[in-house]
Design an enzyme around this catalytic site. Sequence first.
Site, PDB file in Angstrom:
ATOM      1  N   GLU A 142      15.052  11.751   6.714  1.00 44.19           N
ATOM      2  CA  GLU A 142      16.213  12.311   7.410  1.00 44.19           C
ATOM      3  C   GLU A 142      16.377  11.686   8.792  1.00 44.19           C
ATOM      4  O   GLU A 142      15.455  11.072   9.337  1.00 44.19           O
ATOM      5  CB  GLU A 142      16.084  13.829   7.531  1.00 44.19           C
ATOM      6  CG  GLU A 142      14.936  14.283   8.413  1.00 44.19           C
ATOM      7  CD  GLU A 142      15.056  15.751   8.795  1.00 44.19           C
ATOM      8  OE1 GLU A 142      15.841  16.045   9.717  1.00 44.19           O
ATOM      9  OE2 GLU A 142      14.370  16.586   8.192  1.00 44.19           O
ATOM     10  N   LYS A 202       9.537  25.981   8.474  1.00 48.61           N
ATOM     11  CA  LYS A 202       9.187  26.123   9.884  1.00 48.61           C
ATOM     12  C   LYS A 202       8.803  27.571  10.189  1.00 48.61           C
ATOM     13  O   LYS A 202       9.457  28.511   9.730  1.00 48.61           O
ATOM     14  CB  LYS A 202      10.353  25.678  10.757  1.00 48.61           C
ATOM     15  CG  LYS A 202      10.729  24.214  10.563  1.00 48.61           C
ATOM     16  CD  LYS A 202      11.894  23.834  11.458  1.00 48.61           C
ATOM     17  CE  LYS A 202      12.246  22.361  11.278  1.00 48.61           C
ATOM     18  NZ  LYS A 202      12.955  22.084  10.035  1.00 48.61           N
TER      19      LYS A 202
END
Length: 305
Positions: free
Chosen positions: A25, A160
């Site tokens: 990404e 996360k």
Amino acid sequence: MNKYLDIAPEVAAALAEGKPVVALESTIISHGMPYPKNVETALEVEKIIRDNGAVPATIAIIGGRLKAGLSAQEIEYFGKKGGEIAKASRRDLPVLIARGQDGACTVTTTMMIAHMAGISIFATGGIGGVHRGAETTMDISADLEELGQTPVMVVCAGAKSILDLGLTLEYLETKGVPVIGYGTEELPAFYTRKSGFGVDYRLDTPKELAEAFYAQREMGLKGGMLVANPIPEQYAMDADVIGRAIDQAVAESREQGIHGKATTPFLLARVKDLTGGDSLESNIQLVYNNARVAAQAAVHLASMR
């Protein structure tokens, strides 16, 4: 091929020859860390993928073109512009493309463009998920929806830890996404190796990952596969330290009215500040670790075609 898509010559040649390719990404370059550390990290990740036998394809949008594979100059451009570049999720693509603008690809758009290009494996840091308090805010990352519909293996260090990990797993289960622990039976929580939440299955080798994903694709099952690869022990952070930093960052974000796509960059930046920069080094090391595993799995997957 999609008329808005440009595949870099090296990536196109590798795909045509059935060689392993790993998508990366670009949000981590523009929004994930400061310059020049972001560029150094991106180039090192590409090197790690090459060293492990695969071809890297960093995914981005430049001048309204979907890019599968960036040059070193393009990575430098993204690193220098940083937060000036729009963070592009699925909903942003039509306008960015129509206007001929740049876009930093999230997990969602990286999966989309990788699939358009014919790339099956993607390495990142951590996925988005269900945010804390989502039962009232409905703040749920588009990453989860994309995992439910796009057939790409995503190798990450879990979700996360700024998120609600339990609800994130529930959402993935609803979408039918296999959550695989790489060498672990517990979902890693990005900065730490443990979360208290179990994964669906444990697999211990890149070959096993490739075999499972191959079977999923051959059966024509919709959606992707999430591989949760724990951060290396020596770079993992103390759970109490990171927990306090996250709690404070979340409280500050609510006080300041931060929401939507601004939430994750704000929280990660505050956690970095609150931990004296330790979280940034952990972030970098876990991305390196994920790149290795993804490249090794891609090598095995290429051999099965």
